[in-house]
Write an enzyme that holds these catalytic residues in place. Structure first.
Site, short mmCIF file in Angstrom:
data_model
loop_
_atom_site.label_atom_id
_atom_site.label_comp_id
_atom_site.label_asym_id
_atom_site.label_seq_id
_atom_site.Cartn_x
_atom_site.Cartn_y
_atom_site.Cartn_z
N HIS A 61 -7.29 -5.19 -1.89
CA HIS A 61 -6.10 -4.44 -1.49
C HIS A 61 -5.30 -5.16 -0.40
O HIS A 61 -4.09 -4.97 -0.28
CB HIS A 61 -6.54 -3.06 -1.00
CG HIS A 61 -5.42 -2.12 -0.68
ND1 HIS A 61 -4.68 -1.46 -1.64
CD2 HIS A 61 -4.90 -1.72 0.51
CE1 HIS A 61 -3.77 -0.71 -1.07
NE2 HIS A 61 -3.87 -0.85 0.24
N ASP A 92 -8.78 -2.50 -7.02
CA ASP A 92 -8.27 -1.77 -5.85
C ASP A 92 -9.03 -0.46 -5.65
O ASP A 92 -9.10 0.37 -6.56
CB ASP A 92 -6.77 -1.49 -6.02
CG ASP A 92 -6.07 -1.20 -4.70
OD1 ASP A 92 -6.65 -0.46 -3.88
OD2 ASP A 92 -4.96 -1.70 -4.51
N SER A 135 0.83 -1.20 0.00
CA SER A 135 0.00 0.00 0.00
C SER A 135 0.87 1.26 0.00
O SER A 135 1.67 1.45 -0.92
CB SER A 135 -0.96 -0.03 1.19
OG SER A 135 -1.91 0.99 1.09
#
Length: 385
Positions: free
Chosen positions: A363, A335, A100
């Protein structure tokens, strides 16, 4: 196992929360088969000097707080990592994993200090190199709307339930156990969960027990519901998330509360009307600094950070266009937080980057099935697949 094979992991999912693994399983178990692993607490998180309303209060004023907080982006985090690498292994390069926002840090690392890198692995975190903040939020608003429609398809009964909760909050002054105010817009921030593989269920099961009957039979919001909702929203304990989220994207320009400015472009998110009420996603709004207890003292510094254009560039486009470090990345097609199309755009600019574009995971693929995800990326980086 060669001692030079050290793995540095950037693991803060925007909220800058410390997620220390409790056991050597999942992605960590797979990494430990080949590497010694360093879990890096990024600036302001974990065992580094924490950034909270409490610690920022020691600075003399909002401007001093803003000046201080401008040293907590990916560029500063990478400088820390380089200093640690040189202390640990000298001039030997290491492999890094970025999940991330950790992927944003990894891309800056490639841009600023590629000599320190043996390989780069990224999961759900390839940023745009040049797009302004507004482009990011326009893309993510569309993606969040899609996630809402899928949520209501899975749980059609929640259309009425969410409308009832939102209407109740519009008509009543409701406070959470920790003292914060629960407004309708804060309630709808639960949509932040929709980008995770178990996010729909987390929200749905929370909403099932939202109301209880009061002494005169009136509907009241259940204390347990309020408590669990508060626990799902971690802006109080991790204010960097709110203060610097839009600054993840800004280079030489001010964000000027991008998510708030763009919201009127997406009327489907309006509270008025009779249709389904849409949850929002990973967006930060100025009103949050009135509703969240630990954000209230930071309202002035948040405004300064939103209006400053003094953010330096995060990416050296020329250097990245000649990249030689092997990069393997999982890009999640659906995502909600990092637009897939922007990740692919970046990959077209940066050579030696291999993508695995998949809708098999959301994600949180690294958490949900870390051994498989990491195993595939390692094989990609080594040219085995």
């Amino acid at each position: 196992m060669p001692t030079c094979r050290i793995w540095c992991t950037f693991r803060a999912d925007r909220g800058l929360v410390r997620h220390a693994p409790l056991s050597p399983s999942g992605w960590l178990g797979r990494a430990l088969q080949d590497y010694r692993v360093l879990l890096l607490d990024q600036r302001g998180t974990g065992r580094s000097t924490p950034v909270t309303a409490q610690t920022l209060a020691y600075l003399p004023d909002a401007q001093a707080q803003a000046d201080y907080l401008m040293h907590f982006r990916a560029d500063a985090i990478v400088r820390d990592a380089e200093a640690i690498r040189q202390q640990l292994i000298g001039e030997q390069p290491w492999t890094i994993l970025g999940q991330s926002y950790g992927g944003f840090c990894a891309m800056h690392y490639l841009s600023a200090a590629p000599q320190g890198l043996r390989q780069v692995l990224i999961t759900g975190g390839i940023p745009s190199l040049w797009r302004p903040t507004d482009d990011v939020y326009r893309a993510t608003y569309r993606r969040v709307a899609d996630k809402n429609h899928l949520y209501y398809q899975r749980y059609p009964g929640d259309v009425v339930r969410v409308r009832a909760i939102a209407d109740h909050l519009l008509q009543n002054d409701v406070h959470l156990p920790g003292g914060g105010q629960l407004t309708a817009r804060r309630f709808l921030q639960l949509g932040l969960q929709f980008g995770m593989s178990d996010g729909y269920e987390a929200v749905h099961y929370l909403l099932e027990d939202a109301f209880v009957a009061g002494p005169q039979g009136q509907a009241l919001l259940n204390w347990n519901f309020l408590c669990h909702l508060e626990q799902m929203q971690n802006f109080d304990t991790n204010p960097i998330y709110a203060l610097l989220h839009e600054a993840c994207y800004t280079q030489g320009m001010a964000s000027q509360w991008s998510a708030e400015r763009l919201l009127p472009e997406f009327p489907a998110f309006a509270l008025e009307g009779t249709g389904p009420v849409l949850f929002t996603g990973e967006m930060v709004y100025p009103w949050m600094f009135d509703c969240y207890t630990q954000l209230r003292p930071l309202k002035a510094v948040a405004e300064l950070l939103a209006q400053t254009d003094a953010w330096p560039a995060l990416y050296d486009l020329e250097r990245l266009s000649h990249n030689t470090v092997p990069v393997a990345a999982a890009v999640y097609y659906d995502d909600m937080y990092v637009p897939c199309e922007f990740s692919q755009e970046t990959a077209r600019w940066v050579p030696n980057m291999r993508l695995w574009v998949t809708n098999e995971y959301e994600h949180n693929g690294l958490r949900a099935d870390g051994g498989a995800v990491l195993g595939r990326l390692l094989a990609m980086a080594r040219g085995e697949v």
